[in-house]
Write a protein that holds these residues in place. Structure first.
Motif, PDB file in Angstrom:
ATOM      1  N   ASN B  22       1.706  59.564   3.231  1.00 55.77           N
ATOM      2  CA  ASN B  22       0.572  60.218   2.581  1.00 55.77           C
ATOM      3  C   ASN B  22      -0.277  59.245   1.786  1.00 55.77           C
ATOM      4  O   ASN B  22       0.241  58.293   1.189  1.00 55.77           O
ATOM      5  CB  ASN B  22       1.083  61.311   1.641  1.00 55.77           C
ATOM      6  N   CYS B  23      -1.571  59.497   1.756  1.00 52.59           N
ATOM      7  CA  CYS B  23      -2.488  58.685   0.960  1.00 52.59           C
ATOM      8  C   CYS B  23      -3.503  59.565   0.266  1.00 52.59           C
ATOM      9  O   CYS B  23      -3.851  60.641   0.774  1.00 52.59           O
ATOM     10  CB  CYS B  23      -3.201  57.660   1.828  1.00 52.59           C
ATOM     11  N   ALA B  24      -3.965  59.111  -0.889  1.00 53.95           N
ATOM     12  CA  ALA B  24      -4.969  59.827  -1.654  1.00 53.95           C
ATOM     13  C   ALA B  24      -5.998  58.832  -2.171  1.00 53.95           C
ATOM     14  O   ALA B  24      -5.655  57.691  -2.492  1.00 53.95           O
ATOM     15  CB  ALA B  24      -4.325  60.582  -2.808  1.00 53.95           C
ATOM     16  N   TYR B  25      -7.229  59.260  -2.225  1.00 56.76           N
ATOM     17  CA  TYR B  25      -8.302  58.386  -2.685  1.00 56.76           C
ATOM     18  C   TYR B  25      -9.135  59.113  -3.713  1.00 56.76           C
ATOM     19  O   TYR B  25      -9.057  60.329  -3.867  1.00 56.76           O
ATOM     20  CB  TYR B  25      -9.160  57.918  -1.503  1.00 56.76           C
ATOM     21  N   PHE B  33     -11.341  55.894   7.300  1.00 54.57           N
ATOM     22  CA  PHE B  33      -9.960  55.823   6.812  1.00 54.57           C
ATOM     23  C   PHE B  33      -9.051  55.330   7.933  1.00 54.57           C
ATOM     24  O   PHE B  33      -8.552  56.101   8.733  1.00 54.57           O
ATOM     25  CB  PHE B  33      -9.515  57.204   6.302  1.00 54.57           C
ATOM     26  N   PRO B  34      -8.828  54.024   7.979  1.00 54.12           N
ATOM     27  CA  PRO B  34      -7.950  53.466   9.013  1.00 54.12           C
ATOM     28  C   PRO B  34      -6.505  53.392   8.537  1.00 54.12           C
ATOM     29  O   PRO B  34      -6.225  53.344   7.329  1.00 54.12           O
ATOM     30  CB  PRO B  34      -8.514  52.058   9.221  1.00 54.12           C
ATOM     31  N   TRP B  35      -5.610  53.367   9.481  1.00 57.56           N
ATOM     32  CA  TRP B  35      -4.206  53.077   9.238  1.00 57.56           C
ATOM     33  C   TRP B  35      -3.859  51.792   9.991  1.00 57.56           C
ATOM     34  O   TRP B  35      -4.231  51.628  11.157  1.00 57.56           O
ATOM     35  CB  TRP B  35      -3.311  54.208   9.746  1.00 57.56           C
ATOM     36  N   PHE B  89       0.011  50.656   6.311  1.00 53.94           N
ATOM     37  CA  PHE B  89      -0.969  50.693   5.230  1.00 53.94           C
ATOM     38  C   PHE B  89      -2.072  51.677   5.596  1.00 53.94           C
ATOM     39  O   PHE B  89      -2.631  51.614   6.694  1.00 53.94           O
ATOM     40  CB  PHE B  89      -1.614  49.319   5.024  1.00 53.94           C
ATOM     41  N   CYS B  90      -2.397  52.557   4.656  1.00 51.34           N
ATOM     42  CA  CYS B  90      -3.628  53.312   4.809  1.00 51.34           C
ATOM     43  C   CYS B  90      -4.724  52.493   4.137  1.00 51.34           C
ATOM     44  O   CYS B  90      -4.451  51.589   3.348  1.00 51.34           O
ATOM     45  CB  CYS B  90      -3.510  54.696   4.194  1.00 51.34           C
ATOM     46  N   ALA B  91      -5.956  52.815   4.437  1.00 54.01           N
ATOM     47  CA  ALA B  91      -7.070  52.112   3.824  1.00 54.01           C
ATOM     48  C   ALA B  91      -8.259  53.050   3.733  1.00 54.01           C
ATOM     49  O   ALA B  91      -8.348  54.061   4.441  1.00 54.01           O
ATOM     50  CB  ALA B  91      -7.437  50.865   4.631  1.00 54.01           C
ATOM     51  N   ALA B  92      -9.148  52.732   2.827  1.00 54.67           N
ATOM     52  CA  ALA B  92     -10.414  53.440   2.705  1.00 54.67           C
ATOM     53  C   ALA B  92     -11.527  52.417   2.906  1.00 54.67           C
ATOM     54  O   ALA B  92     -11.401  51.273   2.463  1.00 54.67           O
ATOM     55  CB  ALA B  92     -10.534  54.091   1.345  1.00 54.67           C
ATOM     56  N   CYS B  94     -13.081  49.703   4.975  1.00 55.45           N
ATOM     57  CA  CYS B  94     -12.299  48.823   5.846  1.00 55.45           C
ATOM     58  C   CYS B  94     -11.460  47.829   5.064  1.00 55.45           C
ATOM     59  O   CYS B  94     -10.644  47.128   5.654  1.00 55.45           O
ATOM     60  CB  CYS B  94     -13.208  48.088   6.811  1.00 55.45           C
ATOM     61  N   SER B  95     -11.580  47.777   3.756  1.00 57.68           N
ATOM     62  CA  SER B  95     -10.911  46.691   3.055  1.00 57.68           C
ATOM     63  C   SER B  95     -10.175  47.101   1.783  1.00 57.68           C
ATOM     64  O   SER B  95      -9.662  46.246   1.085  1.00 57.68           O
ATOM     65  CB  SER B  95     -11.921  45.591   2.711  1.00 57.68           C
ATOM     66  N   ILE B  96     -10.081  48.380   1.506  1.00 55.84           N
ATOM     67  CA  ILE B  96      -9.337  48.834   0.324  1.00 55.84           C
ATOM     68  C   ILE B  96      -8.053  49.471   0.812  1.00 55.84           C
ATOM     69  O   ILE B  96      -8.046  50.576   1.340  1.00 55.84           O
ATOM     70  CB  ILE B  96     -10.170  49.813  -0.509  1.00 55.84           C
ATOM     71  N   PHE B  97      -6.967  48.737   0.602  1.00 57.22           N
ATOM     72  CA  PHE B  97      -5.696  49.127   1.183  1.00 57.22           C
ATOM     73  C   PHE B  97      -4.820  49.889   0.192  1.00 57.22           C
ATOM     74  O   PHE B  97      -4.855  49.638  -1.017  1.00 57.22           O
ATOM     75  CB  PHE B  97      -4.925  47.876   1.620  1.00 57.22           C
ATOM     76  N   GLY B  98      -4.026  50.801   0.745  1.00 54.70           N
ATOM     77  CA  GLY B  98      -2.958  51.404  -0.030  1.00 54.70           C
ATOM     78  C   GLY B  98      -1.837  50.401  -0.221  1.00 54.70           C
ATOM     79  O   GLY B  98      -1.884  49.284   0.305  1.00 54.70           O
ATOM     80  N   THR B  99      -0.816  50.803  -0.948  1.00 56.75           N
ATOM     81  CA  THR B  99       0.254  49.895  -1.341  1.00 56.75           C
ATOM     82  C   THR B  99       1.301  49.680  -0.253  1.00 56.75           C
ATOM     83  O   THR B  99       2.152  48.820  -0.384  1.00 56.75           O
ATOM     84  CB  THR B  99       0.947  50.390  -2.610  1.00 56.75           C
ATOM     85  N   GLY B 100       1.233  50.440   0.819  1.00 57.89           N
ATOM     86  CA  GLY B 100       2.118  50.221   1.951  1.00 57.89           C
ATOM     87  C   GLY B 100       3.365  51.081   1.922  1.00 57.89           C
ATOM     88  O   GLY B 100       3.881  51.436   0.862  1.00 57.89           O
ATOM     89  N   THR B 101       3.843  51.423   3.107  1.00 55.07           N
ATOM     90  CA  THR B 101       5.093  52.164   3.281  1.00 55.07           C
ATOM     91  C   THR B 101       5.929  51.431   4.305  1.00 55.07           C
ATOM     92  O   THR B 101       5.475  51.199   5.428  1.00 55.07           O
ATOM     93  CB  THR B 101       4.836  53.594   3.781  1.00 55.07           C
ATOM     94  N   ARG B 102       7.123  51.074   3.904  1.00 54.40           N
ATOM     95  CA  ARG B 102       8.026  50.418   4.845  1.00 54.40           C
ATOM     96  C   ARG B 102       8.838  51.482   5.567  1.00 54.40           C
ATOM     97  O   ARG B 102       9.635  52.189   4.941  1.00 54.40           O
ATOM     98  CB  ARG B 102       8.954  49.443   4.119  1.00 54.40           C
ATOM     99  N   LEU B 103       8.618  51.600   6.856  1.00 51.10           N
ATOM    100  CA  LEU B 103       9.301  52.598   7.675  1.00 51.10           C
ATOM    101  C   LEU B 103      10.443  51.942   8.450  1.00 51.10           C
ATOM    102  O   LEU B 103      10.256  50.911   9.091  1.00 51.10           O
ATOM    103  CB  LEU B 103       8.329  53.246   8.658  1.00 51.10           C
ATOM    104  N   GLN B 104      11.607  52.551   8.361  1.00 51.43           N
ATOM    105  CA  GLN B 104      12.750  52.124   9.166  1.00 51.43           C
ATOM    106  C   GLN B 104      13.226  53.303   9.989  1.00 51.43           C
ATOM    107  O   GLN B 104      13.504  54.375   9.431  1.00 51.43           O
ATOM    108  CB  GLN B 104      13.868  51.601   8.266  1.00 51.43           C
ATOM    109  N   VAL B 105      13.277  53.102  11.297  1.00 53.00           N
ATOM    110  CA  VAL B 105      13.738  54.146  12.207  1.00 53.00           C
ATOM    111  C   VAL B 105      15.067  53.695  12.794  1.00 53.00           C
ATOM    112  O   VAL B 105      15.145  52.662  13.464  1.00 53.00           O
ATOM    113  CB  VAL B 105      12.717  54.403  13.334  1.00 53.00           C
ATOM    114  N   PHE B 106      16.103  54.488  12.546  1.00 51.09           N
ATOM    115  CA  PHE B 106      17.438  54.130  13.011  1.00 51.09           C
ATOM    116  C   PHE B 106      17.791  54.912  14.268  1.00 51.09           C
ATOM    117  O   PHE B 106      17.446  56.079  14.393  1.00 51.09           O
ATOM    118  CB  PHE B 106      18.464  54.385  11.908  1.00 51.09           C
ATOM    119  N   PRO B 107      18.509  54.257  15.195  1.00 50.67           N
ATOM    120  CA  PRO B 107      18.900  54.917  16.453  1.00 50.67           C
ATOM    121  C   PRO B 107      19.814  56.122  16.217  1.00 50.67           C
ATOM    122  O   PRO B 107      20.494  56.179  15.210  1.00 50.67           O
ATOM    123  CB  PRO B 107      19.661  53.819  17.222  1.00 50.67           C
TER     124      PRO B 107
END
Lengths: 114, 107
Positions: B22-25, B33-35, B89-92, B94-107
């Protein structure tokens, strides 16, 4: 393949010793950006060139400078690196500076300051 | 007003599950709003983007939901795969980035 290339991928420098990072692009894009990304943080825009016009972000320290001798190349100069400047430096390009333009990033240069 | 707030900071999902970031601006002037997806040692790469005139955009397993009145947008990854493990990273604009989310997907 058209791409954004950064050299070197890893750079070690000494505290206070000037260092230059290089970026080149084969996309023929008008805009080139430099970002600083510290560990586990978002990329932070330092400045960008739109053609030959230089645009500095308000909070970018004077220690950081940039040069763009031609469309393909852009350099990031750190005049006196401090320990706090250790980070990944990302170069990106876009066709125009419009807010809806897609940016294409290079792989980054990881800078270590000893 | 130039910030983009992103959550969660990290996310662990089992293979086949749904990942939601989730992201909020604040600045209503933002209209793009790119990801971005970033693998270790690589630069961010555009994953999917949305403009505020639509409420949802889907590309394969990736969907952006956009709520203009709430000034929020989110990324949904359906049928998450181990290869999706990366920082997002979400962004607003083209150059204002969110703080990032580290995603780990386990089998």
């Amino acid at each position: 393949d058209a791409m954004v290339i950064q050299n070197p991928r890893y750079q070690v420098t000494q505290f206070g010793k000037p260092v230059t990072l290089s970026c080149s692009q084969t996309l023929n894009h008008n805009v080139m950006y430099w970002y600083q990304q510290k560990s586990s943080q978002a990329p932070k825009l330092l400045f960008h060139y739109y053609d030959k016009d230089f645009n500095n972000e308000a909070d970018t320290p004077d220690n950081f400078q940039s040069r763009r001798p031609n469309t393909s190349f852009c350099f990031l100069d750190i005049r006196s690196p401090g320990l706090g400047d250790a980070a990944m430096y990302l170069c990106a390009t876009s066709r125009s500076p419009g807010l809806q333009e897609t940016q294409y990033f290079g792989p980054g240069t990881r800078l270590l300051v000893l | 007003q130039q910030q983009v707030k992103q959550s969660p900071q990290s996310l662990i999902v089992q293979k086949g599950g749904i990942s939601i970031i989730n992201c909020a601006y604040e600045n209503t002037a933002f209209d793009y709003f790119p990801w971005y997806q970033q693998f270790p040692g690589k630069g961010p790469a555009l994953l999917i983007a949305i403009r505020p005139d639509v409420s949802e955009k889907k590309e394969g397993r990736f969907t952006i939901s956009f709520n203009k009145s709430a000034k929020q947008f989110s990324l949904h990854i359906m049928d998450s795969q181990p290869g999706d493990s990366a920082t997002y990273f979400c962004a607003a604009s083209c150059s204002i980035f969110g703080t990032g989310t580290r995603l780990q997907v386990f089998p």
